[in-house]
Write an enzyme that holds these catalytic residues in place. Sequence first.
Site: not given
Ligand SMILES: CC(C)[C@H](C(=O)O)[C@@H](O)C(=O)O
Ligand SMILES: [Mg+2]
Length: 356
Positions: A136, A246, A242
């Site tokens: 990142y 999800d 990340d």
């Molecule tokens: C929007 C993006 C930069 C962010 C990330 O990748 O960290 C989001 O996906 C999260 O999970 O907070």
């Molecule tokens: Mg995310």
Amino acid sequence: MKIAVLPGDGIGPEVVREALRVLDALNLPGLVLFEGDVGAIAYQRHGHPLPQETLDMARAADAVLFGAVGDPSCDNLERHLRPEQAILGLRAELGLFANLRPATTFTGLEHMSGLRPEIAREIDLLIVRELNGDVYFGDKGIRTRDDGEREGWDMMCYSESEVRRIAHVAFRAARKRGGRLTSVDKANVLETSQVWRDTVIEVGKEYPDVALEHMYVDNAAMQLVKSPGQFDTVVTGNLFGDILSDQASMCVGSIGLLPSASLGERQTEYGAFGLYEPIHGSAPDIAGQGKANPMATILSLAMLLRHSMGREEDAVRVERAVAECLADGVRGGDLGGRATSREIGDSVVSKLLTLS
Ligand SMILES: CC(C)[C@H](C(=O)O)[C@@H](O)C(=O)O
Ligand SMILES: [Mg+2]
Ligand SMILES: NC(=O)c1ccc[n+]([C@@H]2O[C@H](COP(=O)([O-])OP(=O)(O)OC[C@H]3O[C@@H](n4cnc5c(N)ncnc54)[C@H](O)[C@@H]3O)[C@@H](O)[C@H]2O)c1
């Protein structure tokens, strides 16, 4: 106690509004709320997704409640002007390197999970995601090769000190939970992960009471679906965390249910300084329609009460109110129901008032 409220884009304002109604219902003394622009809305109003004024407001606060950023109309802007840079900038500028993303089963929701109910029922895990490093924040760019082809590149990198500090957070969290820590990496391929793994093993020597195991990220993704109950605390890098969080949300039942806390080293007179946000994004596909589930943001508020305000009892009350609403059958569209964001907020507030 000062809270900076940054609703952002899309469903951000819709879910933050409901969390603020829950905060209001708690009737806590001495709270001062400030609201600032972030994301696409900030770019439109101030020419930058993270205006200096918003950053200053966040810095001056004891905690930040964040909605979401992102808007398809900004997808072709130069990267540093895109809405997502606001949340990345806040995490970096505020030194918030430890992202706690809990995922826990809710009674009554087992059938909404992407998994079989008997498997979903076992979920009680915490993902500790490193938030200030990895691919990142490494150098990146797009270059044109000699043959004229465009090539994008992003540097993945972790230093020992970056891994050490997140490992300590994870070991301490595991110690307070089930005493087991799974470190997720890709050490069979990536040198970044080799340094990660070596460092986690080194730090682990200070926590002999925590059982440490290592898992490659591809296997972890598979195991999370096969038997999520095997996980207690998981520590991993920014990118893997990340993606896995999800995925964990759909094991529980919806991305509209998972909160997060982003913490650093700063302490205030009330607790840890932190930023609290749902793990989901601005959901442009449902924005402005009252369809967003605000529970992830309400549960993020509970984490704010716990970590930044030292109000454990209120945090538990909010979490119980959400869990009992779900057990009673309160469902937004994400869970196959018809309740609007407002109605879900109403239900949580009413439930909260019945809990002592
Ligand atoms: C929007 C993006 C930069 C962010 C990330 O990748 O960290 C989001 O996906 C999260 O999970 O907070
Ligand atoms: Mg995310
Ligand atoms: N921290 C953040 O601010 C953050 C996090 C993730 C994505 N984003 C941004 O959000 C934008 C949209 O990204 P995306 O579509 O990949 O992910 P998303 O999380 O916004 O949405 C993914 C899917 O989940 C649904 N969803 C998300 N939250 C929901 C909720 N509370 N209730 C009901 N349904 C919900 C959406 O409708 C969509 O179908 C992008 O600009 C992305 O960069 C921001």
